[in-house]
Design an enzyme around this catalytic site. Structure first.
Site, short mmCIF file in Angstrom:
data_model
loop_
_atom_site.label_atom_id
_atom_site.label_comp_id
_atom_site.label_asym_id
_atom_site.label_seq_id
_atom_site.Cartn_x
_atom_site.Cartn_y
_atom_site.Cartn_z
N HIS A 69 83.15 124.53 85.37
CA HIS A 69 81.52 124.33 86.22
C HIS A 69 82.03 122.08 85.88
O HIS A 69 82.60 121.80 84.97
CB HIS A 69 80.88 124.84 84.63
CG HIS A 69 79.34 124.40 85.18
ND1 HIS A 69 78.74 123.76 86.35
CD2 HIS A 69 78.52 123.40 84.17
CE1 HIS A 69 77.89 122.97 86.73
NE2 HIS A 69 77.97 123.17 84.96
N GLU A 73 68.99 128.09 89.69
CA GLU A 73 68.28 128.09 88.95
C GLU A 73 66.59 127.13 89.21
O GLU A 73 66.29 126.37 88.88
CB GLU A 73 69.02 127.24 87.78
CG GLU A 73 70.13 126.14 88.09
CD GLU A 73 70.05 125.66 86.65
OE1 GLU A 73 69.41 125.12 85.18
OE2 GLU A 73 71.39 125.45 85.97
N CYS A 95 73.67 127.33 85.05
CA CYS A 95 74.16 127.98 85.86
C CYS A 95 75.65 128.02 86.21
O CYS A 95 77.12 128.27 86.58
CB CYS A 95 75.52 126.39 85.64
SG CYS A 95 74.62 124.23 85.56
N1 CAA Z 1 81.74 101.09 82.42
C1 CAA Z 1 82.91 102.45 82.17
N2 CAA Z 1 82.45 103.45 81.77
C2 CAA Z 1 81.17 103.19 80.94
C3 CAA Z 1 80.13 102.79 81.36
C4 CAA Z 1 80.96 101.17 82.08
N3 CAA Z 1 80.19 100.15 81.99
N4 CAA Z 1 79.41 102.25 80.46
C5 CAA Z 1 79.43 103.38 79.73
N5 CAA Z 1 80.63 104.14 80.01
C6 CAA Z 1 80.79 105.55 79.49
C7 CAA Z 1 80.75 106.04 78.36
O1 CAA Z 1 81.63 105.52 77.08
C8 CAA Z 1 80.90 107.55 78.78
O2 CAA Z 1 82.22 108.03 78.63
P1 CAA Z 1 82.76 108.47 77.56
O3 CAA Z 1 81.43 110.10 77.29
O4 CAA Z 1 84.06 109.02 77.83
O5 CAA Z 1 82.96 108.15 76.53
C9 CAA Z 1 80.27 107.38 79.85
O6 CAA Z 1 80.28 106.94 81.03
C10 CAA Z 1 79.21 108.40 80.65
O7 CAA Z 1 78.10 107.55 79.04
P2 CAA Z 1 76.32 108.20 78.08
O8 CAA Z 1 77.20 109.31 77.42
O9 CAA Z 1 76.47 106.59 77.72
O10 CAA Z 1 76.17 108.71 79.32
P3 CAA Z 1 74.07 108.97 78.69
O11 CAA Z 1 73.93 109.25 77.60
O12 CAA Z 1 73.48 107.71 79.65
O13 CAA Z 1 74.48 109.96 80.00
C11 CAA Z 1 74.84 112.62 79.53
C12 CAA Z 1 75.39 111.09 79.74
C13 CAA Z 1 74.16 112.73 78.52
C14 CAA Z 1 75.85 113.57 79.58
C15 CAA Z 1 73.11 112.12 81.57
O14 CAA Z 1 74.38 112.34 82.54
C16 CAA Z 1 73.14 113.75 80.77
O15 CAA Z 1 72.17 113.69 80.46
N6 CAA Z 1 73.53 114.66 82.16
C17 CAA Z 1 72.91 115.99 81.86
C18 CAA Z 1 73.21 117.18 81.08
C19 CAA Z 1 74.60 117.19 81.20
O16 CAA Z 1 75.44 117.45 82.54
N7 CAA Z 1 75.60 117.90 80.47
C20 CAA Z 1 76.69 118.58 80.90
C21 CAA Z 1 77.24 119.68 80.02
S1 CAA Z 1 75.45 120.79 79.66
C22 CAA Z 1 76.14 121.57 82.14
O17 CAA Z 1 77.48 121.66 81.68
C23 CAA Z 1 75.23 122.60 82.57
C24 CAA Z 1 74.92 121.36 83.53
O18 CAA Z 1 75.29 121.44 84.82
C25 CAA Z 1 73.51 121.37 83.41
#
Ligand code: CAA
Length: 386
Positions: free
Chosen positions: A233, A79, A111
């Site tokens: 994945h 992609e 992906c």
């Molecule tokens: N210590 C330990 N853990 C902590 C922490 C700390 N100080 N602060 C936060 N965390 C934890 C949170 O509790 C959370 O864990 P859980 O989900 O188990 O509760 C984790 O860290 C992530 O925290 P947030 O959810 O607050 O993180 P975020 O909102 O900033 O980002 C995300 C998460 C939205 C997935 C971001 O990484 C993102 O946008 N990623 C790209 C999209 C993606 O990968 N999606 C996955 C499914 S789609 C797919 O698979 C296709 C692909 O390849 C993209």
């Protein structure tokens, strides 16, 4: 006839960013990346490395001269295309000097693309048992500086040689797919970086997994306990762990066993980051090269997910002697990559190839990697094989 993965190779760019440094620069608790996302490092690609050079490097690492003469189909799942028309596989076919009488195509569905490539390769071998198909998953994941997805970026390629009577894994032809027309992650043509509905994407990943697995169980009669390990994945490792937990709600022994194997299956993913189409196969490679527990005859379950969304669940059985076809020093090699400061990473992140009005590159940096982009002339990308 048994069809499957005869060889598997991997390549990543030589630059790496430690996520503890990234967390500090972004004023975020490093444990959010280390424990919250289960990621430690990410591979960073310079402008002279793209899906063609990474894919060629991954394939070169596994192919013999005999393979090169016998491959009659090259499929690249990606992609991160470098051209809207010409397939990356055609460039790779040229760089590797493959049999000229071959078919070369590129497949796109986020992906999931390389999994579709694997399925197409299997059908081709079923019709032509003496053929060999090269399936490459090659991607560069870039979300944006200080974006939520930034710590999940990565770059790299996996190459797999698919043949009859494979030496590593027989694919079981028990595939179950699901398609859902959703907008969880997408990249409009004019956008450099993907648009992501982050939380929605994680929910869809898990819901597609559980609903497809229900269907898989109905159709095949297999249960999770039948499998020695699960490779999913891995957009970031925590997502895969949550997937395993979502599959095993009642059977604690199976959950514990699969969670242990999962840790072995993310050793490389934690150090490389998301490589989109290749992530699931990087996880397979990690499991095969780091697990002391799995053995020949074991069945491995796969969950491939591509946003948008298409997913597929399938399985493979390890072949006696598979360990002889793997590498033992890959972790060591990953440790030898050049570490970047956050400042250097940001510089590389924003680096773009400048071209004049005739489409000729201006001051393209030199790159002595085995395969590299060395010039653009008249809007044509020119690669070199060292
Ligand atoms: N210590 C330990 N853990 C902590 C922490 C700390 N100080 N602060 C936060 N965390 C934890 C949170 O509790 C959370 O864990 P859980 O989900 O188990 O509760 C984790 O860290 C992530 O925290 P947030 O959810 O607050 O993180 P975020 O909102 O900033 O980002 C995300 C998460 C939205 C997935 C971001 O990484 C993102 O946008 N990623 C790209 C999209 C993606 O990968 N999606 C996955 C499914 S789609 C797919 O698979 C296709 C692909 O390849 C993209």
């Amino acid at each position: 006839m048994n069809i499957g993965i005869d060889k598997i190779g991997f390549s990543a760019p030589n630059y790496v960013l430690d996520l503890a440094d990234l967390a500090q620069a972004r004023n975020i608790d490093p444990n959010k990346f280390k424990l919250g996302l289960l990621q430690s490092q990410m591979a960073v690609s310079p402008v002279t490395q793209d899906i063609v050079t990474l894919g060629a490097q991954a394939a070169q690492a596994i192919l013999s001269e005999e393979d090169k003469a016998e491959i009659d189909m090259v499929i690249v799942g990606t992609e991160s295309s470098i051209d809207q028309s010409k397939a990356a596989s055609v460039f790779i076919h040229g760089l590797l000097d493959l049999n000229p009488f071959a078919r070369s195509i590129e497949i796109k569905e986020a992906c999931y693309g390389a999994t579709a490539g694997l399925v197409l390769a299997m059908s081709h071998i079923a019709q032509h048992p003496n053929s060999k198909v090269l399936v490459i998953a090659s991607d560069i994941a870039k979300y944006g500086i200080a974006s939520a997805g930034e710590p999940t970026q990565g770059a790299g390629a996996i190459a797999m040689l698919v043949t009859a009577d494979p030496a590593i894994m027989i694919l079981q032809d028990d595939n179950v797919c699901q398609t859902r027309d959703i907008m969880d992650f997408w990249r409009p043509n004019d956008d450099k970086y993907p648009r992501v509905d982050g939380k929605f994407s994680t929910e869809q990943y898990t819901d597609c997994l559980t609903t497809t697995f229900d269907q898989y169980k109905k159709r095949t009669g297999k249960e999770l306990a039948d499998f020695a390990a699960v490779c999913l994945h891995i957009p970031f490792s925590k997502q895969g762990l949550k997937g395993i937990q979502a599959l095993t709600t009642e059977d604690e022994e199976t959950l514990n066993r699969l969670s242990e194997r999962f840790q072995e299956a993310i050793v490389y993913n934690k150090l490389v980051g998301n490589i989109y189409t290749g992530s699931i196969f990087l996880s397979l490679l990690s499991l095969l090269e780091n697990s002391q527990t799995i053995e020949a005859g074991d069945d491995i379950l796969f969950y491939s997910y591509g946003s948008g969304a298409v997913c597929e669940i399938f399985s493979g059985r390890l072949v006696p002697g598979y360990k002889e076809h793997l590498q033992t020093d890959r972790l060591e090699k990953l440790k030898q990559r050049t570490p970047l400061s956050v400042q250097d990473y940001e510089k590389i992140f924003f680096e773009e190839i400048q071209t004049d009005e005739k489409g000729n590159a201006i001051d393209l940096p030199k790159d002595d990697a085995a395969f590299a982009l060395i010039d653009i002339q008249d809007f044509k990308r020119i690669y070199r094989k060292n």
